[in-house]
Design a protein around this motif. Structure first.
Motif, PDB file in Angstrom:
ATOM      1  N   PRO A  19       0.812  -1.232   0.000  1.00 24.74           N
ATOM      2  CA  PRO A  19       0.000   0.000   0.000  1.00 24.74           C
ATOM      3  C   PRO A  19       0.841   1.276   0.000  1.00 24.74           C
ATOM      4  CG  PRO A  19      -0.903  -1.586   1.552  1.00 24.74           C
ATOM      5  CD  PRO A  19       0.406  -2.156   1.084  1.00 24.74           C
ATOM      6  N   VAL A  20       2.090   1.210   0.449  1.00 23.21           N
ATOM      7  CA  VAL A  20       2.892   2.435   0.532  1.00 23.21           C
ATOM      8  C   VAL A  20       3.913   2.545  -0.604  1.00 23.21           C
ATOM      9  CG1 VAL A  20       2.630   2.592   3.028  1.00 23.21           C
ATOM     10  CG2 VAL A  20       4.575   1.336   2.082  1.00 23.21           C
ATOM     11  N   SER A  21       3.953   1.574  -1.492  1.00 25.93           N
ATOM     12  CA  SER A  21       4.875   1.648  -2.639  1.00 25.93           C
ATOM     13  C   SER A  21       4.063   1.758  -3.924  1.00 25.93           C
ATOM     14  CB  SER A  21       5.789   0.421  -2.681  1.00 25.93           C
ATOM     15  OG  SER A  21       5.025  -0.762  -2.804  1.00 25.93           O
ATOM     16  N   PRO A  22       4.058   2.906  -4.579  1.00 26.80           N
ATOM     17  CA  PRO A  22       3.269   3.094  -5.807  1.00 26.80           C
ATOM     18  C   PRO A  22       3.745   2.176  -6.925  1.00 26.80           C
ATOM     19  CG  PRO A  22       4.049   5.194  -4.942  1.00 26.80           C
ATOM     20  CD  PRO A  22       4.780   4.125  -4.194  1.00 26.80           C
ATOM     21  N   LEU A  71     -11.671   0.639  -9.122  1.00 30.73           N
ATOM     22  CA  LEU A  71     -10.571   1.400  -9.720  1.00 30.73           C
ATOM     23  C   LEU A  71     -11.071   2.784 -10.093  1.00 30.73           C
ATOM     24  CD1 LEU A  71      -7.599   1.178 -10.877  1.00 30.73           C
ATOM     25  CD2 LEU A  71      -8.669   0.668 -13.073  1.00 30.73           C
ATOM     26  N   GLU A  72     -10.381   3.827  -9.592  1.00 31.20           N
ATOM     27  CA  GLU A  72     -10.719   5.211  -9.941  1.00 31.20           C
ATOM     28  C   GLU A  72      -9.519   5.831 -10.643  1.00 31.20           C
ATOM     29  OE1 GLU A  72     -11.539   6.668  -6.018  1.00 31.20           O
ATOM     30  OE2 GLU A  72     -13.695   6.586  -6.354  1.00 31.20           O
ATOM     31  N   PRO A  85      -5.508  19.028  -6.524  1.00 36.28           N
ATOM     32  CA  PRO A  85      -6.338  18.865  -5.317  1.00 36.28           C
ATOM     33  C   PRO A  85      -7.339  17.715  -5.436  1.00 36.28           C
ATOM     34  CG  PRO A  85      -6.173  21.182  -5.937  1.00 36.28           C
ATOM     35  CD  PRO A  85      -5.569  20.404  -7.049  1.00 36.28           C
ATOM     36  N   ILE A  86      -7.893  17.520  -6.627  1.00 37.05           N
ATOM     37  CA  ILE A  86      -8.846  16.410  -6.833  1.00 37.05           C
ATOM     38  C   ILE A  86      -8.131  15.080  -6.631  1.00 37.05           C
ATOM     39  CG2 ILE A  86     -10.390  15.294  -8.493  1.00 37.05           C
ATOM     40  CD1 ILE A  86     -10.679  18.034  -9.870  1.00 37.05           C
ATOM     41  N   ALA A  87      -6.905  14.972  -7.185  1.00 33.14           N
ATOM     42  CA  ALA A  87      -6.124  13.742  -7.034  1.00 33.14           C
ATOM     43  C   ALA A  87      -5.807  13.472  -5.567  1.00 33.14           C
ATOM     44  CB  ALA A  87      -4.832  13.843  -7.851  1.00 33.14           C
ATOM     45  N   ALA A  88      -5.469  14.531  -4.820  1.00 34.92           N
ATOM     46  CA  ALA A  88      -5.150  14.363  -3.395  1.00 34.92           C
ATOM     47  C   ALA A  88      -6.352  13.808  -2.634  1.00 34.92           C
ATOM     48  CB  ALA A  88      -4.693  15.695  -2.806  1.00 34.92           C
ATOM     49  N   ARG A  89      -7.554  14.337  -2.915  1.00 37.14           N
ATOM     50  CA  ARG A  89      -8.773  13.844  -2.241  1.00 37.14           C
ATOM     51  C   ARG A  89      -9.044  12.389  -2.622  1.00 37.14           C
ATOM     52  NH1 ARG A  89     -10.703  19.047  -3.551  1.00 37.14           N
ATOM     53  NH2 ARG A  89     -11.890  18.223  -5.336  1.00 37.14           N
ATOM     54  N   MET A  90      -8.845  12.043  -3.888  1.00 34.91           N
ATOM     55  CA  MET A  90      -9.065  10.665  -4.327  1.00 34.91           C
ATOM     56  C   MET A  90      -8.137   9.694  -3.580  1.00 34.91           C
ATOM     57  SD  MET A  90      -9.515  11.126  -8.471  1.00 34.91           S
ATOM     58  CE  MET A  90      -9.432   9.364  -8.767  1.00 34.91           C
ATOM     59  N   ILE A  91      -6.879  10.107  -3.381  1.00 32.19           N
ATOM     60  CA  ILE A  91      -5.927   9.244  -2.673  1.00 32.19           C
ATOM     61  C   ILE A  91      -6.352   9.061  -1.216  1.00 32.19           C
ATOM     62  CG2 ILE A  91      -3.534   9.089  -1.839  1.00 32.19           C
ATOM     63  CD1 ILE A  91      -2.678  10.532  -4.431  1.00 32.19           C
ATOM     64  N   ASP A  92      -6.753  10.166  -0.577  1.00 34.07           N
ATOM     65  CA  ASP A  92      -7.179  10.078   0.825  1.00 34.07           C
ATOM     66  C   ASP A  92      -8.374   9.147   0.988  1.00 34.07           C
ATOM     67  OD1 ASP A  92      -5.182  11.799   1.648  1.00 34.07           O
ATOM     68  OD2 ASP A  92      -6.429  13.597   1.463  1.00 34.07           O
ATOM     69  N   ASP A  93      -9.357   9.270   0.093  1.00 32.48           N
ATOM     70  CA  ASP A  93     -10.546   8.405   0.171  1.00 32.48           C
ATOM     71  C   ASP A  93     -10.172   6.947  -0.079  1.00 32.48           C
ATOM     72  OD1 ASP A  93     -12.025  10.659   0.630  1.00 32.48           O
ATOM     73  OD2 ASP A  93     -12.765  10.849  -1.432  1.00 32.48           O
ATOM     74  N   ALA A  94      -9.292   6.708  -1.059  1.00 28.51           N
ATOM     75  CA  ALA A  94      -8.928   5.335  -1.408  1.00 28.51           C
ATOM     76  C   ALA A  94      -8.137   4.658  -0.288  1.00 28.51           C
ATOM     77  CB  ALA A  94      -8.116   5.327  -2.705  1.00 28.51           C
ATOM     78  N   ILE A  95      -7.316   5.434   0.439  1.00 28.17           N
ATOM     79  CA  ILE A  95      -6.550   4.871   1.558  1.00 28.17           C
ATOM     80  C   ILE A  95      -7.490   4.286   2.606  1.00 28.17           C
ATOM     81  CG2 ILE A  95      -5.138   5.543   3.558  1.00 28.17           C
ATOM     82  CD1 ILE A  95      -3.576   7.400   1.695  1.00 28.17           C
ATOM     83  N   ASP A  96      -8.606   4.976   2.848  1.00 30.04           N
ATOM     84  CA  ASP A  96      -9.566   4.506   3.857  1.00 30.04           C
ATOM     85  C   ASP A  96     -10.413   3.351   3.330  1.00 30.04           C
ATOM     86  OD1 ASP A  96      -8.673   6.452   5.623  1.00 30.04           O
ATOM     87  OD2 ASP A  96     -10.099   7.955   4.880  1.00 30.04           O
ATOM     88  N   SER A 116      -9.514   1.070  -2.079  1.00 31.14           N
ATOM     89  CA  SER A 116      -9.675   0.985  -3.538  1.00 31.14           C
ATOM     90  C   SER A 116      -8.357   1.387  -4.212  1.00 31.14           C
ATOM     91  CB  SER A 116     -10.820   1.889  -4.008  1.00 31.14           C
ATOM     92  OG  SER A 116     -10.609   3.227  -3.588  1.00 31.14           O
ATOM     93  N   TRP A 117      -8.347   1.316  -5.538  1.00 30.12           N
ATOM     94  CA  TRP A 117      -7.147   1.682  -6.293  1.00 30.12           C
ATOM     95  C   TRP A 117      -7.351   3.035  -6.968  1.00 30.12           C
ATOM     96  CZ3 TRP A 117      -5.859  -3.424  -9.409  1.00 30.12           C
ATOM     97  CH2 TRP A 117      -5.504  -4.427  -8.495  1.00 30.12           C
ATOM     98  N   VAL A 118      -6.271   3.812  -7.031  1.00 28.90           N
ATOM     99  CA  VAL A 118      -6.296   5.113  -7.711  1.00 28.90           C
ATOM    100  C   VAL A 118      -5.238   5.091  -8.819  1.00 28.90           C
ATOM    101  CG1 VAL A 118      -5.846   7.585  -7.502  1.00 28.90           C
ATOM    102  CG2 VAL A 118      -7.110   6.395  -5.711  1.00 28.90           C
TER     103      VAL A 118
END
Length: 698
Positions: free
Chosen positions: A92-95, A121-122, A132-143, A146-148
């Motif tokens: 999860p921490v290695s892209p 998959l988003e 900023p949209i990408a940052a929000r997508m990552i935060d939501d996916a971490i919880d 899902s995959w971004v």
């Protein structure tokens, strides 16, 4: 005396063993021929360095063989594209990072893989304002786990710092174990290094070759695509031609500027929209609308990516071979060899794929309309690209070397180079009596501004432009010489210049002040001094009867001067004039009454038939030919006529052919379009990639 000891016998050997070296040079497989006797003492790598000088087009296979012998076969075979294996290596921490290449799109494979794993998959294509949209997508996916997928990271360099910080803040304890961050990017110096170091890196190469590319097109197709059309047989023929056209465009890029001036990134989306359109046109129209098909594919879908005027011309002529009334006949062939054509009758997809598998594994240049010499150009480009990458991996320090092996140290090489160039470009000499830089005021007195002679103004302007280059070169050479002797500090800029000198390249700081050139350092400086000598001869003896077109810094100003002279002499408006061209069999000894005589141009992709005075095919292994003296004659645009077989040929300053628009509105590379006679139609030479160059690369 400057040769390393292992090559000390090489210069004499070329004189004594000329016949043996000639056999090696002419061979189609020189790597497997023995070199003259003394070379037996050399290692494989040392022999390769000699081969790189003689036959650069045959170096890559030798490099591959050295790697196989020293390291093993698996180091030259690309591993299969396996998303599951890459996913298993990640956390999860290695892209997971896709390094994109032209013509390859991993998006479809990634969507299919996400479905097979059962993960949401988003995706988001990065660009202006998307950070900023990408940052929000990552935060939501971490919880949520899902995959971004963040696509095209290279298009958002300003947000890469924020992405780096975001990834740096990933916490294994906080992240949902199912979470993954996927990134796609073309190679970019703005991409965060820490993400590259910690991520799982993948690349997807597009299929190589016409056969592999076409099989890739048909492998996912279904019969209902054809059966749903009331002209199924015609659709199969046209679709086969479209697939061949798509594959040809992809493969044509490997020939460099002979293929396209700019290497466009044609993708499967271009093919898919053309597939839908050809099906729609055949279903909705009673007769096949050829013009509409050619326009939508050549001008809109594929043509929408093509920005260069002459690349657009090339695309249009190639497309005509696949979208014309003859191509629906079984006997129609796509190339002169007759090896390539659509399957006869009404074949199924499986039969079509079997037909494609019978195509040659390695296609010859003739399938693209190119001369067989294009293979040499392609192989040389591959070699030079490989060596450029190797040079990038070399240590950047200019110091080092002790000279114990008979070779000079880096400092000795730099000092010798600087002294030689400073001496060759004197402040004043018997020939350059007024000195270098040119005394523009004195030149202006000899050649004052004259309403009826624009060449006077052209000369003084050229002197001004070359003076800037002279001053830049002399200043850096003197500073570098002092730095090598330890009299001044070796600055970062001087370090870059020293590194360029040691690998035989023209420093970037010189090219920024100079005219465009792709020559290596020695050839560039010789060419530069020849241009200065040309200007000095003009100053001393007056305008030459035949102008050296390659010798001008800003060629367009000279051409405008010729037009002005004609317009003022004949009292016509300059904007009503165009150019007429005449290739002369012999070099004239007196000045042209109207227009000018020019020399110094080279034909790339073709040759000149001096007996018939027409454009003709190249000789084997002769990549360039000298164009005889040409007369450029200003003529009223309304009076210019073109003969059958006349080929409008572009003239470029360098073999790269691509350039940028300068502040004057002129291209930094394209000069003008000329017209030369030939015995073949325009399409033949366009597909050959024939153009004129004002200078070569050596």
């Amino acid at each position: 005396k400057h040769f390393p000891l292992c090559f000390k016998d090489l210069p004499d050997s070329f004189t004594k063993d000329e016949a043996e070296w000639k056999v090696l040079y002419d061979s189609n497989d020189p790597a497997h021929l023995p070199m003259p006797g003394w070379c037996n003492e050399l290692s494989t790598f040392q022999k390769m360095t000699i081969l790189r000088c003689l036959r650069p087009d045959k170096v890559v296979p030798v490099v591959q063989q050295i790697v196989i012998d020293e390291m093993g076969q698996r180091f030259v075979e690309p591993p299969p594209f396996d998303l599951q294996m890459s996913y298993d290596d990640s956390s999860p921490v290695s892209p997971l990072i896709f390094i994109l290449s032209p013509g390859a799109d991993p998006n479809a494979a990634l969507i299919a893989f996400a479905d097979s794993v059962g993960v949401k998959l988003e995706s988001l294509s990065l660009g202006q304002g998307q950070g900023p949209i990408a940052a929000r997508m990552i935060d939501d996916a971490i919880d949520r786990g899902s995959w971004v997928v963040l696509q095209n990271c290279h298009l958002s360099p300003s947000w890469m710092g924020a992405l780096d910080a975001k990834v740096e803040g990933f916490d294994l304890e906080r992240c949902n174990p199912a979470f993954r961050l996927w990134l796609t990017s073309y190679p970019s110096d703005q991409f965060p290094v820490s993400i590259l170091q910690n991520g799982v890196k993948m690349t997807l190469q597009p299929p190589k070759g016409i056969r592999a590319n076409m099989l890739n097109t048909y492998i996912n197709m279904e019969e209902k695509f054809f059966s749903g059309c009331n002209k199924a047989q015609e659709l199969k023929k046209l679709h086969f031609g479209l697939a061949f056209f798509h594959a040809g465009l992809q493969e044509r890029r490997k020939f460099g500027p002979l293929g396209f001036n700019i290497p466009y990134e044609f993708t499967e989306s271009d093919l898919k929209i053309c597939q839908a359109q050809v099906q729609m046109f055949l279903t909705e129209f009673e007769t096949i609308p050829w013009e509409a098909l050619r326009y939508t594919a050549g001008e809109t879908n594929y043509g929408g990516r093509v920005t260069d005027k002459y690349d657009r011309r090339t695309t249009a002529f190639i497309l005509f071979d696949f979208y014309n009334p003859e191509c629906v006949k079984d006997v129609y062939r796509y190339s002169e060899s007759g090896k390539y054509g659509a399957p006869p009758g009404d074949p199924t997809i499986a039969q079509t794929m079997d037909h494609i598998r019978n195509f040659p594994l390695h296609e010859q240049p003739e399938v693209f309309g190119l001369h067989e010499n294009a293979n040499i150009t392609c192989a040389k480009n591959e070699t030079y690209a490989l060596f450029e990458c190797m040079l990038l991996l070399m240590p950047s320090s200019s110091s080092g070397g002790t000279g114990d092996d008979g070779a000079q140290t880096s400092e000795q090489i730099l000092e010798a180079l600087c002294n030689n160039m400073i001496t060759t470009m004197p402040v004043k000499s018997d020939y350059f009596r007024q000195g270098l830089p040119f005394k523009v005021d004195e030149v202006g007195e000899l050649y004052p501004t004259d309403y009826n002679e624009s060449m006077n103004t052209v000369l003084t302007q050229e002197c001004l432009r070359f003076n800037r280059v002279i001053e830049a070169l002399r200043a850096t050479l003197l500073q570098l010489l002092k730095a090598v002797k330890g009299l001044v500090v070796m600055s970062n800029e001087l370090e870059k210049i020293a590194t360029s000198f040691l690998i035989g390249q023209v420093p970037a700081s010189w090219l920024a002040k100079s005219y465009p050139s792709l020559k290596p350092l020695g050839s560039y400086f010789d060419d530069f001094m020849r241009r200065l000598t040309y200007l000095q001869t003009w100053i001393d003896d007056g305008p030459p009867p035949v102008f050296w077109l390659s010798g001008f810094y800003f060629t367009q100003s000279f051409l405008t001067g010729v037009l002005q002279n004609y317009a003022r002499k004949h009292k016509v408006a300059i904007d009503t004039l165009s150019w007429d061209f005449k290739v002369l069999p012999d070099k004239p000894s007196s000045k042209a009454d109207d227009g000018c005589f020019c020399e110094g141009m080279f034909i790339d992709g073709g040759a000149w038939d001096r007996a018939g005075n027409v454009l003709t095919e190249q000789k084997p292994k002769v990549l360039f030919d000298v164009l005889p003296t040409m007369q450029l004659l200003p003529t009223l645009a309304t009076e210019i006529t073109r003969e059958e077989g006349d080929y409008p040929i572009p003239l470029y300053k360098t073999s790269a052919r691509r350039g940028t628009l300068s502040t004057t509105g002129h291209s930094t590379n394209f000069v003008m379009e000329m017209v030369v006679p030939s015995r073949k139609d325009e399409a033949h030479w366009v597909k050959r990639g024939v153009a004129l160059l004002s200078q070569l690369d050596d």
